[in-house]
Motif scaffolding. Structure first.
Motif, PDB file in Angstrom:
ATOM      1  N   TYR A  14       0.796  -1.672   0.374  1.00  0.00           N
ATOM      2  CA  TYR A  14      -0.139  -0.193  -0.046  1.00  0.00           C
ATOM      3  C   TYR A  14       0.617   1.307   0.235  1.00  0.00           C
ATOM      4  O   TYR A  14       0.886   2.624  -0.412  1.00  0.00           O
ATOM      5  N   GLY A  15       2.071   1.037   0.009  1.00  0.00           N
ATOM      6  CA  GLY A  15       3.289   2.115   0.504  1.00  0.00           C
ATOM      7  C   GLY A  15       3.517   2.446   1.864  1.00  0.00           C
ATOM      8  O   GLY A  15       4.150   3.174   1.613  1.00  0.00           O
ATOM      9  N   PHE A  16       3.226   2.790   2.689  1.00  0.00           N
ATOM     10  CA  PHE A  16       3.204   3.333   4.358  1.00  0.00           C
ATOM     11  C   PHE A  16       3.359   2.177   5.134  1.00  0.00           C
ATOM     12  O   PHE A  16       4.224   1.018   4.563  1.00  0.00           O
ATOM     13  N   ASN A  17       4.370   2.769   5.888  1.00  0.00           N
ATOM     14  CA  ASN A  17       5.456   1.481   6.835  1.00  0.00           C
ATOM     15  C   ASN A  17       4.732   1.691   8.377  1.00  0.00           C
ATOM     16  O   ASN A  17       4.929   3.063   8.485  1.00  0.00           O
ATOM     17  N   ASN A  18       3.662   0.988   9.033  1.00  0.00           N
ATOM     18  CA  ASN A  18       3.769   1.227  10.577  1.00  0.00           C
ATOM     19  C   ASN A  18       4.405   0.781  11.299  1.00  0.00           C
ATOM     20  O   ASN A  18       4.390  -0.841  11.731  1.00  0.00           O
ATOM     21  N   ALA A  19       5.904   1.332  10.937  1.00  0.00           N
ATOM     22  CA  ALA A  19       7.091   0.527  11.909  1.00  0.00           C
ATOM     23  C   ALA A  19       7.328   1.390  13.284  1.00  0.00           C
ATOM     24  O   ALA A  19       6.422   2.768  13.433  1.00  0.00           O
ATOM     25  N   TYR A  20       8.264   1.166  14.582  1.00  0.00           N
ATOM     26  CA  TYR A  20       8.622   1.732  15.009  1.00  0.00           C
ATOM     27  C   TYR A  20       9.304   3.005  14.668  1.00  0.00           C
ATOM     28  O   TYR A  20      10.306   2.944  13.016  1.00  0.00           O
ATOM     29  N   SER A  21       9.471   4.512  15.120  1.00  0.00           N
ATOM     30  CA  SER A  21      10.553   5.186  14.639  1.00  0.00           C
ATOM     31  C   SER A  21      10.959   6.340  16.139  1.00  0.00           C
ATOM     32  O   SER A  21      10.362   5.603  17.333  1.00  0.00           O
ATOM     33  N   LEU A  22      11.112   7.488  15.620  1.00  0.00           N
ATOM     34  CA  LEU A  22      11.034   8.183  17.075  1.00  0.00           C
ATOM     35  C   LEU A  22      10.937   9.778  16.448  1.00  0.00           C
ATOM     36  O   LEU A  22      10.578   9.922  15.732  1.00  0.00           O
ATOM     37  N   ALA A  23       9.902  10.525  17.216  1.00  0.00           N
ATOM     38  CA  ALA A  23       9.780  11.884  16.694  1.00  0.00           C
ATOM     39  C   ALA A  23      10.003  12.576  17.778  1.00  0.00           C
ATOM     40  O   ALA A  23      10.934  12.445  19.459  1.00  0.00           O
ATOM     41  N   VAL A  24      10.893  14.219  17.919  1.00  0.00           N
ATOM     42  CA  VAL A  24      10.847  15.480  18.344  1.00  0.00           C
ATOM     43  C   VAL A  24       9.662  16.207  18.041  1.00  0.00           C
ATOM     44  O   VAL A  24       9.356  16.567  17.261  1.00  0.00           O
ATOM     45  N   SER A  25       9.800  17.198  18.786  1.00  0.00           N
ATOM     46  CA  SER A  25       9.323  18.541  18.336  1.00  0.00           C
ATOM     47  C   SER A  25       9.474  19.221  17.088  1.00  0.00           C
ATOM     48  O   SER A  25      10.641  18.851  16.793  1.00  0.00           O
ATOM     49  N   ASN A  26       8.732  19.740  16.224  1.00  0.00           N
ATOM     50  CA  ASN A  26       9.231  20.466  14.847  1.00  0.00           C
ATOM     51  C   ASN A  26      10.309  21.606  15.475  1.00  0.00           C
ATOM     52  O   ASN A  26      10.935  21.633  14.335  1.00  0.00           O
ATOM     53  N   ASP A  27       9.920  22.498  16.446  1.00  0.00           N
ATOM     54  CA  ASP A  27      11.005  23.548  17.217  1.00  0.00           C
ATOM     55  C   ASP A  27      12.455  22.702  17.546  1.00  0.00           C
ATOM     56  O   ASP A  27      13.446  23.240  17.560  1.00  0.00           O
ATOM     57  N   ALA A  28      12.226  21.479  17.873  1.00  0.00           N
ATOM     58  CA  ALA A  28      13.532  20.778  18.810  1.00  0.00           C
ATOM     59  C   ALA A  28      14.162  20.280  17.213  1.00  0.00           C
ATOM     60  O   ALA A  28      15.287  20.906  16.967  1.00  0.00           O
ATOM     61  N   ALA A  29      13.523  19.738  16.307  1.00  0.00           N
ATOM     62  CA  ALA A  29      13.931  19.500  14.750  1.00  0.00           C
ATOM     63  C   ALA A  29      15.258  20.139  14.165  1.00  0.00           C
ATOM     64  O   ALA A  29      15.827  20.184  13.637  1.00  0.00           O
ATOM     65  N   GLU A  30      13.961  22.008  14.499  1.00  0.00           N
ATOM     66  CA  GLU A  30      14.122  23.116  13.112  1.00  0.00           C
ATOM     67  C   GLU A  30      15.628  22.975  14.129  1.00  0.00           C
ATOM     68  O   GLU A  30      16.997  23.819  13.641  1.00  0.00           O
ATOM     69  N   LYS A  31      15.869  23.826  15.401  1.00  0.00           N
ATOM     70  CA  LYS A  31      16.932  23.919  16.099  1.00  0.00           C
ATOM     71  C   LYS A  31      18.054  23.288  15.911  1.00  0.00           C
ATOM     72  O   LYS A  31      19.434  23.263  15.929  1.00  0.00           O
ATOM     73  N   TYR A  32      17.944  21.964  16.369  1.00  0.00           N
ATOM     74  CA  TYR A  32      19.411  20.834  16.278  1.00  0.00           C
ATOM     75  C   TYR A  32      19.189  20.716  14.904  1.00  0.00           C
ATOM     76  O   TYR A  32      20.055  19.688  14.924  1.00  0.00           O
TER      77      TYR A  32
END
Length: 299
Positions: free
Chosen positions: A122-140
């Motif tokens: 189908y195209g999607f991958n329902n896997a484990y991953s890690l997420a951060v806030s958009n602010d942290a992603a941009e800052k670092y």
């Protein structure tokens, strides 16, 4: 002149007057919102493009462990399955392969061992991953798991208890990527999104199609060294069913590549958070993709 009994006349008339009974395709789904939606999508496409009738058995207890043997036996004809689950749980492999090679091997072994075929990822991958806030992603400048390793002892990690206990969980992840978190917190799975929103944690584990991801202002990081198994979703169907209904495979192929992780997460969000019906959400998506007529399928 001969006189025929009423029973004989009825016997002759009914097959023509009422039409032949439709063949039924039996779909199984695991007990989770995502699977309910996918089951409805498959059902809608089959009924739209064939004379087949569809019966869905929703939320089979035990998921793969009970659906798979029922598929082999012939109780079900098809169901949505994840590549990582097929590889690790059914084939009991312990060596991971890149997604494209994994899918090819699944096709070979499922056909040889079970008479089952994997069709149209189908195209999607329902896997484990890690997420951060958009602010942290941009800052670092965080885009990948490896990026986290560039900032030792800076971020607080949050996850549910199980993630700290399972194989290939927290300890192995940190060792594999050489990540050193400032602190890690054990929290209820339902509290993680609120915790990262309030700043109590900086990084958390997620499934890439979580309904709560939609609108959460989070950046999902790329598992750039492929630590977690891939869980791309596709249809597993009995080869015997495809022989009996050769038109079915072309219909199932309509699902190929139509879903991204974010689109699946968005549909899960519509059902889990906005409490819409799985069939309505499924029909709306297929209509947007031009795969279903604009009518009352979703009602």
């Amino acid at each position: 002149m001969k006189y025929y009994s009423l029973a004989v006349i009825i016997g002759l008339v009914l097959p023509w007057g009422c039409g032949q009974k439709k063949d039924t395709i039996h779909i199984a789904t695991k007990p989770m919102t995502e699977q309910f939606i996918l089951g409805e999508m498959l059902s809608l496409l089959i009924e739209e493009n064939s004379d087949l009738h569809v019966k869905i058995t929703k939320g089979v207890g035990g998921g793969t462990s009970n659906i798979h043997p029922a598929m082999v036996k012939g109780d079900f004809d098809l169901y949505p399955e994840y590549t990582g689950t097929g590889w690790l749980v059914i084939l009991k492999k312990d060596t991971l392969l890149p997604p494209d090679k994994l899918y090819a091997e699944l096709q070979k072994e499922y056909s040889r061992e079970y008479g089952l075929k994997w069709v149209a990822p189908y195209g999607f991958n329902n896997a484990y991953s890690l997420a951060v806030s958009n602010d942290a992603a941009e800052k670092y400048h965080l885009k990948t798991f490896s990026d986290l390793a560039r900032y030792p002892d800076r971020f607080i990690f949050g996850a549910e208890y199980d993630f700290y206990e399972i194989n290939d969980g927290y300890t192995d992840l940190c060792a594999y990527y050489d990540i050193k978190f400032k602190k890690n917190l054990d929290m209820d799975i339902g509290l993680k999104y609120e915790a990262i929103k309030s700043g109590n944690i900086d990084v958390m584990n997620i499934f890439t199609t979580d309904g709560q991801l939609s609108g959460a202002n989070l950046t999902v990081l790329d598992d750039d060294k492929h630590f977690f198994p891939s869980y791309y979703c596709a249809t597993v169907v009995r080869e015997e069913t495809l022989k009996e209904h050769p038109e079915l495979e072309g219909i199932l192929e309509k699902m190929k590549g139509i879903l991204t992780d974010s689109e699946m997460a968005g549909m899960n969000h519509e059902v889990d958070v906005k409490h819409r019906s799985e069939r309505e959400v499924a029909a709306e998506f297929l209509q947007k993709k031009g795969l279903l007529k604009q009518d009352n399928h979703g009602k």
